[in-house]
Design an enzyme around this catalytic site. Structure first.
Site, mmCIF file in Angstrom:
data_model
loop_
_atom_site.group_PDB
_atom_site.id
_atom_site.type_symbol
_atom_site.label_atom_id
_atom_site.label_comp_id
_atom_site.label_asym_id
_atom_site.label_seq_id
_atom_site.Cartn_x
_atom_site.Cartn_y
_atom_site.Cartn_z
ATOM 1 N N SER A 164 -0.547 -25.662 -9.105
ATOM 2 C CA SER A 164 -0.979 -25.429 -10.481
ATOM 3 C C SER A 164 -0.694 -26.636 -11.384
ATOM 4 C CB SER A 164 -0.260 -24.180 -10.999
ATOM 5 O OG SER A 164 -0.488 -24.021 -12.349
ATOM 6 N N GLY A 208 1.910 -18.788 -1.355
ATOM 7 C CA GLY A 208 2.770 -17.710 -1.822
ATOM 8 C C GLY A 208 3.834 -18.182 -2.786
ATOM 9 N N GLY A 235 -2.992 -18.121 -10.062
ATOM 10 C CA GLY A 235 -2.428 -17.086 -9.188
ATOM 11 C C GLY A 235 -3.510 -16.200 -8.611
ATOM 12 N N HIS A 295 6.423 -16.595 -10.466
ATOM 13 C CA HIS A 295 7.150 -15.797 -11.453
ATOM 14 C C HIS A 295 8.596 -16.254 -11.639
ATOM 15 C CE1 HIS A 295 3.601 -13.492 -11.555
ATOM 16 N NE2 HIS A 295 4.127 -12.326 -11.882
ATOM 17 N N SER A 331 -7.331 -9.627 -8.644
ATOM 18 C CA SER A 331 -7.649 -9.782 -10.077
ATOM 19 C C SER A 331 -8.925 -10.598 -10.257
ATOM 20 C CB SER A 331 -6.481 -10.430 -10.823
ATOM 21 O OG SER A 331 -5.987 -11.549 -10.107
ATOM 22 N N ASP A 354 -0.868 -15.684 -13.837
ATOM 23 C CA ASP A 354 -0.237 -14.742 -12.896
ATOM 24 C C ASP A 354 0.207 -15.534 -11.661
ATOM 25 O OD1 ASP A 354 0.632 -12.334 -11.831
ATOM 26 O OD2 ASP A 354 -1.354 -11.735 -11.109
ATOM 27 N N ASP A 363 -4.680 -21.642 -6.927
ATOM 28 C CA ASP A 363 -3.546 -21.196 -6.098
ATOM 29 C C ASP A 363 -3.376 -22.191 -4.952
ATOM 30 O OD1 ASP A 363 -1.767 -19.562 -4.341
ATOM 31 O OD2 ASP A 363 -2.446 -17.880 -5.549
ATOM 32 N N HIS A 367 0.465 -11.857 -17.116
ATOM 33 C CA HIS A 367 0.812 -10.681 -16.300
ATOM 34 C C HIS A 367 2.322 -10.587 -16.112
ATOM 35 C CE1 HIS A 367 -0.002 -7.992 -12.609
ATOM 36 N NE2 HIS A 367 -0.164 -7.318 -13.728
HETATM 37 C C1 LIG Z 1 1.564 -12.608 -8.197
HETATM 38 S S1 LIG Z 1 0.566 -13.536 -7.098
HETATM 39 C C2 LIG Z 1 -1.047 -13.398 -7.845
HETATM 40 C C3 LIG Z 1 -1.592 -12.017 -7.735
HETATM 41 C C4 LIG Z 1 -3.095 -11.888 -7.993
HETATM 42 N N1 LIG Z 1 -3.443 -12.305 -9.332
HETATM 43 C C5 LIG Z 1 -3.573 -10.483 -7.683
HETATM 44 O O1 LIG Z 1 -4.363 -9.928 -8.465
HETATM 45 O O2 LIG Z 1 -3.177 -9.918 -6.667
HETATM 46 C C6 LIG Z 1 1.035 -15.190 -7.474
HETATM 47 C C7 LIG Z 1 0.267 -16.275 -6.746
HETATM 48 O O3 LIG Z 1 0.622 -17.511 -7.371
HETATM 49 C C8 LIG Z 1 0.630 -18.524 -6.395
HETATM 50 N N2 LIG Z 1 1.491 -19.608 -6.877
HETATM 51 C C9 LIG Z 1 2.821 -19.556 -7.146
HETATM 52 N N3 LIG Z 1 3.264 -20.736 -7.583
HETATM 53 C C10 LIG Z 1 2.193 -21.575 -7.590
HETATM 54 C C11 LIG Z 1 2.010 -22.955 -7.929
HETATM 55 N N4 LIG Z 1 3.011 -23.690 -8.370
HETATM 56 N N5 LIG Z 1 0.773 -23.489 -7.799
HETATM 57 C C12 LIG Z 1 -0.259 -22.742 -7.335
HETATM 58 N N6 LIG Z 1 -0.147 -21.435 -7.012
HETATM 59 C C13 LIG Z 1 1.058 -20.860 -7.134
HETATM 60 C C14 LIG Z 1 1.153 -17.863 -5.143
HETATM 61 O O4 LIG Z 1 0.704 -18.562 -3.999
HETATM 62 C C15 LIG Z 1 0.582 -16.436 -5.266
HETATM 63 O O5 LIG Z 1 -0.588 -16.279 -4.510
#
Ligand SMILES: C[S@@+](CC[C@H](N)C(=O)[O-])C[C@H]1O[C@@H](n2cnc3c(N)ncnc32)[C@H](O)[C@@H]1O
Length: 219
Positions: A123, A74, A45, A143, A51, A140, A70, A168
């Site tokens: 991921s 999104g 994430g 969610h 982060s 992270d 990532d 997180h």
């Molecule tokens: C809450 S944000 C991360 C926030 C970041 N750690 C920060 O400090 O701002 C969650 C991220 O997880 C990524 N994400 C969600 N599902 C995913 C997946 N299955 N594989 C890869 N990335 C994923 C999204 O694209 C998003 O950018």
């Protein structure tokens, strides 16, 4: 060396778009300082790298590498019409979110390109091919229930003995926020018997791997 964020890098972390409160970022930075001498750190994430700047700052101070995974499209809650949508990170041609460019700018501005390595993809796909013990895993990513469950299943067993699993947005009380990181990552990690909680700040929980070794399946 102190265990606080260097002030110039803290300014970069503050300026980056994202979802990492400063007190939780400070904890991430501290545990990364502690763990990086023992092996790489991996974050699931990235978003725009907020982060990752806290983690990368630690790598600049003590050496080591931070991988951050990532697909940059999104999470559900980042899409148009949802609470955490930001139209400025939508690719106008594709009509899809694209946070990779912002991430690259933020990491370059912070001078952390040597320390922070972007892994761009799903991921679950990256996890399926991953074989390297982790000194610290920070989850992270998505969610929702399914992405949180898949991140636990795909990544948690790569934490090395005495390594940390940081999670997180853990909200034991549903009034405070969404349940999946708590129900699909935090509780199963404790129930596996392989992890013991060591500290927390806000919604960031840190568990230590107190039994088993990297790559061994969790119960
Ligand atoms: C809450 S944000 C991360 C926030 C970041 N750690 C920060 O400090 O701002 C969650 C991220 O997880 C990524 N994400 C969600 N599902 C995913 C997946 N299955 N594989 C890869 N990335 C994923 C999204 O694209 C998003 O950018």
């Amino acid at each position: 060396m102190t265990d606080t964020m260097p002030s110039d890098l803290l300014d970069h972390a503050r300026a980056a778009k994202g979802f990492m409160p400063e007190d939780e970022g400070a904890l991430l930075h501290r545990i990364a300082l502690e763990r990086l001498p023992h092996g790489p750190v991996l974050e699931v994430g990235t978003y725009c790298g907020k982060s990752a700047i806290y983690l990368g700052a630690a790598a600049q101070q003590v050496g080591g590498t931070v991988f951050t995974v990532d697909h940059h499209r999104g999470s559900e809650e980042n899409q148009a019409g949802w609470e955490h949508h930001d139209a400025s990170v939508v690719d106008p041609e594709l009509g899809l979110m694209d946070t990779l460019g912002q991430f690259r700018k933020n990491i370059a501005r912070a001078g952390l390109e040597e320390q922070v390595v972007a892994v761009v993809g799903q991921s679950t796909t990256v996890a399926a091919h991953w074989r390297t013990p982790l000194s610290l895993l920070f989850i992270d990513g998505g969610h929702g229930e399914e992405p949180a469950r898949a991140d636990f299943a795909g990544w948690a067993h790569w934490v090395a003995a005495s390594g940390y699993l940081a999670i997180h947005d853990v909200f034991p009380d549903p009034a405070d926020g969404g349940r999946p990181p708590y129900e699909q990552i935090y509780l199963p990690a404790l129930a596996s018997g392989a992890f013991t909680e060591v500290t927390h700040t806000g919604s960031l929980r840190v568990l230590e791997r107190t039994s088993g070794a990297a790559g061994e399946p969790l119960a």
